[in-house]
Structure formats: structure tokens, C-alpha cells
Design a protein around this motif. Structure first.
Motif, mmCIF file in Angstrom:
data_model
loop_
_atom_site.group_PDB
_atom_site.id
_atom_site.type_symbol
_atom_site.label_atom_id
_atom_site.label_comp_id
_atom_site.label_asym_id
_atom_site.label_seq_id
_atom_site.Cartn_x
_atom_site.Cartn_y
_atom_site.Cartn_z
ATOM 1 N N GLU A 81 37.018 -86.703 -66.449
ATOM 2 C CA GLU A 81 36.028 -87.399 -67.270
ATOM 3 C C GLU A 81 35.458 -88.612 -66.538
ATOM 4 O OE1 GLU A 81 35.847 -89.836 -71.539
ATOM 5 O OE2 GLU A 81 37.716 -88.915 -70.836
ATOM 6 N N TRP A 83 35.403 -89.224 -63.230
ATOM 7 C CA TRP A 83 34.623 -88.851 -62.049
ATOM 8 C C TRP A 83 33.225 -88.384 -62.444
ATOM 9 C CZ3 TRP A 83 34.793 -89.423 -56.943
ATOM 10 C CH2 TRP A 83 33.952 -88.634 -56.162
ATOM 11 N N ARG A 84 33.140 -87.622 -63.512
ATOM 12 C CA ARG A 84 31.837 -87.122 -63.951
ATOM 13 C C ARG A 84 30.939 -88.250 -64.447
ATOM 14 N NH1 ARG A 84 33.638 -81.652 -67.319
ATOM 15 N NH2 ARG A 84 33.999 -80.325 -65.470
ATOM 16 N N THR A 193 36.318 -80.779 -59.586
ATOM 17 C CA THR A 193 36.256 -82.218 -59.361
ATOM 18 C C THR A 193 36.895 -82.592 -58.035
ATOM 19 O OG1 THR A 193 36.314 -82.646 -61.739
ATOM 20 C CG2 THR A 193 36.921 -84.464 -60.281
ATOM 21 N N GLN A 196 34.640 -81.790 -55.239
ATOM 22 C CA GLN A 196 33.570 -82.784 -55.126
ATOM 23 C C GLN A 196 34.075 -84.049 -54.435
ATOM 24 O OE1 GLN A 196 31.731 -83.532 -58.949
ATOM 25 N NE2 GLN A 196 31.628 -81.332 -59.430
#
Length: 305
Positions: A81, A83-84, A193, A196
Motif C-alpha cells: 500500500e 509503495w503504491r 511490488t 518494481q
């Protein structure tokens, strides 16, 4: 008659004193009560170290983060959550996990530090008993020496635990990162994630690469994580070098006839010197990782740490 009676009484008192064994001096051994107290205290602290930190850090046995599975699930969900969001500040969910982990390491560090003090006190008494006993017999001497070696090893382990938990308390977010990658599923939001993160780390290492705020927070905390251990290791190395110098000086002042004392002092001097070299290597390695924290973090996510 009265004078003769008093003289006779004094003679009998002297004879009784000669027949009675001399009371041992305090340095001739170790107090059984003090020894039992230290052993019981060490056992209680070891039990508290194993059982206490999750409950104390979680605010009670019903804490939502108590237990490795609960903590790992909470961390992974909060990390995805955060990181996004792309925000440099930790999200409330992730901050809650980090705060718990900080308290967890503080509790463990305090318990381990007290345990280290108790073990040092116990070890000092045991080794004094080994050196001061006039003729304890081979079995008793072997038992005392074996106990001294065991307590010394436990004290060294407690020292390592103190160092590791100080490091974890200084940089709790970085110390949580292994829970993200260890046993992580091959697919899903977490896997995307982490991929990324790896890509962003690779891009940030190239010329002109941009570092997202969230990634910069991770790199900074990772650097702090290694600086903490480097500083602690350097301090421990100084103490160990000092202990080695003291042991070797006492060794040089001890006569050749006191072979038992020279063996113990020589062993402690050599052990302290060897451990100081090992700790210096730890300090240097962590200093290098801190100076190149982005590369070190990239190696970690690639499985090289």
C-alpha cells in the motif's frame, strides 16, 4: 589456683583453635548462595528474552502483530500500500508495524544487556574460584573450568544479541525488510511490488536516474541500519582490545610458578584480541555497506545479502 586455672583455659583454647580448620578466605572460592542466585537470574532472563518481547512490545497477548505470521502479513500488506502511494512518509499501517518492531528490539536489547551483566558477574566468580582454589581436585577443577567456559560463551552470545537488537532498534524499517523477501509468493501484489523496487533501484544507479521518495526512505534507513552496527562494533572492539591489554599485562606480571593463572590470563588475552579483529571486520564491512547503501539494498533484493 585462679591464675593456674586461667592459664589452663588459655592453653586449651589455643589447642582447640589449632585443631579447628581455618575458615576459608572469601577469595578461596565462590559463595554458593551468590552463585545460585546468579544462575537462577540468568535462567529467568533467558526465559524472559524468549517469551517476553512480543507481549511487551505488542501491548498484551492479544496484540494484532504478535506472532511471526501476523507480523509478516501486516508488513507485506502495508508495504504494498505504501509503495503504491509513492509517498515519502510511511503510511499509518506501515508506521504501526515499524513502531512495534522498534519496541520489540528495545525490549530484547534491554533484557539481553541485563543478561550480559549477570553472565559477566557469574563468569568472574567462576574464574576466580578456578584461580583461587588451592587444590580443588581434578574433577572439581574441571567442573569449575567447564562452567567458566560455558558462561563465557553464553556471555559472548548475549553480547552479539545486544549488538543486533541495538541495530534493529536504530533502524527498525530496514530490519523488517527480510520479512518481505523470505518465503515471498511468486505472484501477486507483493511480487509485483518487489519487482518494481528492484527495477527502481537499478534505474537509480544509472546516470541521471530518478529515485522515488519511497525508495529514498528505504535507502536512507538501510544506510542507518549499517551505520548503527558499525558504530556498535567499533565500540565493542575498543572494549575487547582494552580487555586484551589488561589480560596480557597481568600475564606478564604473574610469576612462572603460577601456571594456572598464566593459562587463564593468556587464554583471555588471546580470545579478546581475536574477537576484536573479528568485530573490526564487521565494523569495516558495515561501513562499506552504509557508504554504498543503494548498491547494498539492490544486492539485498537480488538475494545477495
Amino acid at each position: 589456683m585462679l591464675v593456674a586455672s586461667r592459664r589452663h583455659t588459655r592453653i586449651k583454647s589455643k589447642e582447640s583453635a589449632l585443631r579447628r580448620p581455618a575458615a576459608p578466605s572469601p577469595s578461596a572460592g565462590v559463595s554458593g548462595r551468590a552463585l545460585a542466585t546468579l544462575v537462577a537470574l540468568a535462567a529467568a532472563l533467558i526465559a524472559a528474552f524468549v517469551v517476553g518481547p512480543p507481549t511487551l512490545a505488542g501491548g498484551g497477548p492479544g496484540g494484532a502483530l504478535v506472532g511471526n505470521r501476523n507480523l509478516t502479513e501486516a508488513l507485506r500488506g502495508a508495504f504494498v500500500e505504501w509503495w503504491r502511494s509513492g509517498d515519502g512518509d510511511l503510511s499509518p499501517g506501515l508506521q504501526r508495524v515499524v513502531d512495534y518492531w522498534f519496541r520489540y528490539h528495545v525490549v530484547k536489547a534491554v533484557i539481553a544487556a541485563i543478561l550480559l551483566i549477570v553472565l559477566v558477574a557469574l563468569g568472574v566468580r567462576l574464574w576466580r574460584a578456578v584461580l583461587s582454589a588451592a587444590d580443588p581436585g581434578p574433577r572439581k577443577r574441571a567442573a569449575l573450568a567447564s562452567s567458566g567456559v560455558l558462561v563465557t560463551m553464553l556471555a559472548l552470545f548475549a553480547l552479539v544479541v545486544v549488538m543486533a537488537n541495538i541495530q534493529g532498534a536504530v533502524a527498525p524499517f530496514a530490519s523488517l525488510l527480510p520479512m518481505l523477501t523470505d518465503g515471498a509468493p511468486g505472484g501477486g501484489a507483493l511480487a509485483d511490488t518487489l519487482e518494481q523496487v528492484r527495477q527502481r533501484l537499478a534505474d537509480s544507479g544509472s546516470a541521471g536516474g530518478q529515485t522515488p521518495p519511497a525508495l529514498q526512505v528505504m535507502i536512507s534507513d538501510f544506510a542507518r541500519y549499517h551505520v548503527a552496527l558499525a558504530v556498535v562494533a567499533a565500540a565493542v572492539a575498543v572494549v575487547l582490545i582494552g580487555m586484551s591489554v589488561v589480560a596480557w599485562r597481568r600475564f606478564a606480571r604473574t610469576g612462572a610458578s603460577e601456571r594456572r593463572t598464566r593459562r587463564v590470563l593468556g587464554s583471555f588475552g588471546a580470545l579478546s584480541a581475536s574477537l576484536s579483529l573479528l568485530v573490526i571486520l564487521v565494523a569495516v564491512a558495515n561501513t562499506t555497506s552504509a557508504a554504498h547503501s543503494a548498491s547494498a539494498l539492490s544486492a539485498f533484493f537480488d538475494g545477495g545479502w
